[in-house]
Write an enzyme that holds these catalytic residues in place. Structure first.
Site, PDB file in Angstrom:
ATOM      1  N   ASP A  29       0.859  -1.188   0.000  1.00  0.00           N
ATOM      2  CA  ASP A  29       0.000   0.000   0.000  1.00  0.00           C
ATOM      3  C   ASP A  29       0.892   1.234   0.000  1.00  0.00           C
ATOM      4  O   ASP A  29       2.031   1.174  -0.456  1.00  0.00           O
ATOM      5  CB  ASP A  29      -0.955  -0.039   1.199  1.00  0.00           C
ATOM      6  CG  ASP A  29      -2.293   0.656   0.922  1.00  0.00           C
ATOM      7  OD1 ASP A  29      -2.267   1.844   0.536  1.00  0.00           O
ATOM      8  OD2 ASP A  29      -3.355   0.027   1.084  1.00  0.00           O
ATOM      9  N   HIS A  61       2.153   1.979  -3.183  1.00  0.00           N
ATOM     10  CA  HIS A  61       1.265   2.959  -3.822  1.00  0.00           C
ATOM     11  C   HIS A  61       1.820   4.368  -3.775  1.00  0.00           C
ATOM     12  O   HIS A  61       1.101   5.325  -4.048  1.00  0.00           O
ATOM     13  CB  HIS A  61      -0.118   2.918  -3.172  1.00  0.00           C
ATOM     14  CG  HIS A  61      -0.832   1.613  -3.345  1.00  0.00           C
ATOM     15  ND1 HIS A  61      -2.079   1.364  -2.824  1.00  0.00           N
ATOM     16  CD2 HIS A  61      -0.471   0.475  -3.992  1.00  0.00           C
ATOM     17  CE1 HIS A  61      -2.465   0.122  -3.127  1.00  0.00           C
ATOM     18  NE2 HIS A  61      -1.494  -0.426  -3.848  1.00  0.00           N
TER      19      HIS A  61
END
Length: 396
Positions: free
Chosen positions: A221, A244
């Site tokens: 993430d 991310h």
């Protein structure tokens, strides 16, 4: 940016004070002497709690020592305030439990609360054993999903340092800061597989004067994410990827959110990430502000969305779309270079009712080698200026 400069001076003084494992006159509390068992099978949470309380209730500088070895540790809360300074020296490996009773609907593994001048260091490893729980993460489909443990939670912790530690395979985020102030995080390594759900590296909310530096974050993430109330955050010399990227948001999901301001991201490298530097807001009717952000001297290596503002953030197909009420202003991008894995290397999709204001692009050089044509920019509802080299050509 004056507050960041003052913080850096404080950081240097604090770093010098903490450069050795133990200082003259420190009191050392060795968990092994209180009954800890380093066999990787015996729960040590009660021993750790007892030793921490002894250190916390002692004056002066007190070191909780976790020697080399492997220690099973059930979820634990270590709560102040403390009479003196507590240093947590982790030399060994801490392993989280894999059973459901200590995993499902549990929001923490190791939690520090209401402590001033905490030092967490030692060169050891925290193994969240996340593979045992990632299949239980249903949050992408169920808004009422049950929580999974964050490896390290810091709530109401001030003037503290986290350094020289490794965290692997967290069940949820690796590090979470809430209502913290004056936190220095340096020389840490956070790692989880690229497809591990919600394994953010460092998540920050309602916190200020935070510095993250000289670290490697490779997760499933965001490498670093800043939620409402994040102020005066400096991220520098961080290697990010996979993951991310570094994100502000998501914002605007609820009413009454605090503003986000004073973010400085410098000298970072992104490798193979889904995003580079990102601001994301929900298209919902909840108002707040994002302002005074600077992203400078950054290298992108095969990044899908190197520069992106997304005010229609929707990670699932069930979002009710409207217009974001988050006002984004005074965002600077400078000397950002490298390669994009998609044609659109710079994307600003801002709110129709509150367009982005004061966006500045200076010396942007992002290449794309795909078959669908030269690298490009995309802009909606954005006002700003561009100067110096602009590759792709600026649409601001």
């Amino acid at each position: 940016m004056a507050s960041i400069s003052v913080f850096q001076c404080v950081y240097i003084v604090f770093l010098l004070a903490c450069i050795s494992d133990f200082g003259y006159g420190d009191t050392v509390f060795d968990v092994m002497k209180d009954g800890a068992v380093a066999d990787g099978k015996t729960d040590n949470s009660k021993v750790f709690e007892n030793v921490f309380q002894k250190a916390c209730q002692s004056e002066g500088t007190n070191v909780v020592l976790i020697p080399q070895g492997t220690y099973l540790l059930y979820p634990i809360i270590l709560k102040g305030p403390c009479k003196g300074q507590v240093e947590f020296q982790i030399k060994g490996t801490l392993k989280a439990s894999t059973d459901n009773a200590h995993t499902i609907n549990v929001d923490h593994w190791i939690s520090f609360q209401y402590i001033d001048q905490l030092v967490l260091s030692g060169g050891g490893t925290l193994d969240g054993q996340g593979a045992s729980a990632w299949d239980d993460n249903t949050c992408s489909k169920d808004p009422n999903c049950k929580s999974l443990p964050i490896s390290l939670r810091f709530d109401f912790v001030t003037n503290s340092r986290i350094s020289h530690l490794t965290s692997i395979n967290s069940k949820n985020a690796h590090v979470n800061l809430f209502a913290c102030k004056g936190i220095m995080i340096d020389n840490i390594h956070l790692q989880a597989p690229a497809d591990s759900p919600n394994t953010d590296g460092i998540h920050i909310g309602t916190s200020s004067t935070i510095e993250i530096s000289n670290s490697i974050i490779a997760t499933g993430d965001d490498c670093v994410s800043m939620s409402p109330g994040s102020q005066n955050i400096h991220v520098r010399n961080v290697k990010c990827g996979p993951g991310h990227g570094i994100s502000v948001g998501s914002l605007g999901g609820s009413a009454g959110e605090e503003d986000v301001s004073g973010l400085l991201v410098t000298n970072c490298t992104f490798t193979g990430t889904d995003n580079g530097v990102r601001v994301k807001t929900w298209a919902k009717p909840h108002a707040s502000n994002v302002f005074n952000l600077t992203f400078a001297d950054i290298i992108m290596e095969n990044v899908r969305n190197p520069i992106i503002i997304d005010q229609r953030y929707c990670p699932s197909a069930s979002c009710v779309q409207g217009d974001s009420q988050i006002q984004i202003r005074n965002v600077k991008y400078g000397n950002i270079r490298g390669t994009s894995s998609t044609k659109i290397a710079v994307a600003f999709e801002c709110s129709k009712v509150k367009p982005c204001q004061g966006i500045e692009l200076k010396e942007i050089n992002l290449a794309y080698q795909g078959a669908d044509g030269p690298v490009a920019s995309s802009c909606s509802n954005v006002k700003g200026v561009a100067s110096g080299e602009q590759k792709p050509p600026s649409c601001v």
